[in-house]
Design a protein around this motif. Sequence first.
Motif, PDB file in Angstrom:
ATOM      1  N   ASP A 167      -3.807   0.797  -3.172  1.00  0.00           N
ATOM      2  CA  ASP A 167      -2.508   1.374  -2.793  1.00  0.00           C
ATOM      3  C   ASP A 167      -1.465   0.307  -2.479  1.00  0.00           C
ATOM      4  OD1 ASP A 167      -3.702   3.946  -2.936  1.00  0.00           O
ATOM      5  OD2 ASP A 167      -4.490   3.686  -0.910  1.00  0.00           O
TER       6      ASP A 167
ATOM      7  N   ASP B  60       1.860  -1.115  -3.206  1.00  0.00           N
ATOM      8  CA  ASP B  60       3.101  -0.715  -3.858  1.00  0.00           C
ATOM      9  C   ASP B  60       4.150  -1.796  -3.615  1.00  0.00           C
ATOM     10  OD1 ASP B  60       5.446   0.396  -4.769  1.00  0.00           O
ATOM     11  OD2 ASP B  60       5.155   2.342  -3.814  1.00  0.00           O
TER      12      ASP B  60
ATOM     13  N   THR C  88       7.017  -2.323  -4.958  1.00  0.00           N
ATOM     14  CA  THR C  88       8.394  -1.838  -4.898  1.00  0.00           C
ATOM     15  C   THR C  88       8.742  -1.350  -3.493  1.00  0.00           C
ATOM     16  OG1 THR C  88       8.336  -1.203  -7.232  1.00  0.00           O
ATOM     17  CG2 THR C  88      10.024  -0.174  -5.862  1.00  0.00           C
ATOM     18  N   ALA C  89       7.826  -0.618  -2.888  1.00  0.00           N
ATOM     19  CA  ALA C  89       8.075  -0.112  -1.538  1.00  0.00           C
ATOM     20  C   ALA C  89       8.150  -1.245  -0.526  1.00  0.00           C
ATOM     21  CB  ALA C  89       6.976   0.869  -1.138  1.00  0.00           C
TER      22      ALA C  89
ATOM     23  N   SER D  30      10.309  -7.121  -6.850  1.00  0.00           N
ATOM     24  CA  SER D  30       8.952  -6.835  -7.323  1.00  0.00           C
ATOM     25  C   SER D  30       8.886  -6.861  -8.852  1.00  0.00           C
ATOM     26  CB  SER D  30       8.467  -5.484  -6.790  1.00  0.00           C
ATOM     27  OG  SER D  30       9.274  -4.437  -7.255  1.00  0.00           O
TER      28      SER D  30
END
Length: 407
Positions: free
Chosen positions: A54, A56, A58-59, A66
């Motif tokens: 998990d 991420d 981008t987050a 990213s």
Amino acid sequence: MKAVEIAVTGLGLVTPAGVGVQATWDGLLSGRSLAATDEQLAGLPVNFSCRVPDFDPTARLGRRLSWRIDRFIQMGLVAAREAVTDAGWDPAAWDGARVAVVLGNGSGGNDRAHHDYDLLNSGRHKAISPLCITRAVSNMLAGEISTDLQALGPSMVTSTACASGGTAIGIARDLLGSGACDIAITGGSESVCRPMPAAGFGQMGALSTRVHDPAGACRPFDVDRDGFVLGEGAGILVLERLSDARARSTPVRALLAGYAATADSYHFTSPDPEGQGVVRAIRTALADAALSVSDIDHINAHGTSTQLNDLSEARALCAVFGTPPPVTANKSVLGHSIGGAGAIEAAVTVLSLEHQTLPPTANLDRLDPEIDLDVVTKAPRSQRLRAALSNSIGFGGQNAVLAFRAP
């Protein structure tokens, strides 16, 4: 060079146990391997790995950043931000010219490079991203982190294969001791859970082939070990001179007391069977730290789960210590993140000293009768820990040993 006490004031981790120091520590204490079938390795003889779950980017980093950087840099940057925050620093307020970035990496970008190779091989060279080089070259791990954190001092990447992270931490410590910087962001990052590394290591016979039981594949020091499991991750430490850390009243997690690097000069992949390079590295690191063998209460072993490496390392430990102190092998849970492994294991060694607890080695069911070690297994072990070693061993006969003390 005058001896200077070096403090570890911050930690950051991204590993197959999760994002953040606490997630990694909890995962290691569980004593369960995180290896699982990997869809990106489908069709290969070894189709499993230890991936960061998990994750991420981008987050965590924003879409533009990213997109620009490869996965090994993404993980390193997330871990670096955590470590700097943990150390109580604000990059907007520090003197960036006095901040060094020294990181380890073994192979550069393995993630998006595969896509660009596919474009080239299909004759679509004009579709290759203009970022293909900057995403792939190892030095951009330090370059991007230096830019993000406005660290304007020495910035470099060491590449000593599986010893890269440990080597980087040792060099960062020496920069602090020489006065070349006041703060060092150091460690390593790597992502090798891709088809080409998996195929290459598989052809070498270095990987476990337990495709029927990925979670039981990595079993350091076990009589039935048959190779390591590919992993990925990043470990970052913030180092400062102890006097500086005390002057700003920041908590000190541990002291980096000693470091040594040696070469086996034996074989391009196989370790010296008697571990003589590791013996010299341990003895030199102990002397550098002004510690004796009786001062060491724990060893975080390189422990890859390969037949030759585990036996060679065990012989080296016995040669130095006679009866070595308790040993653990984090790769049994997290897999082998190559250039990131030594840094992750150094951070875990700091956590062991801090918590006075040794995480267990997974999958050790039957200790190899040729290995005379007290390997922590099945459950965490609480005990008094004054000082500990973190061993890293790489292809090319490259060894790095770090000695840590409780503050």
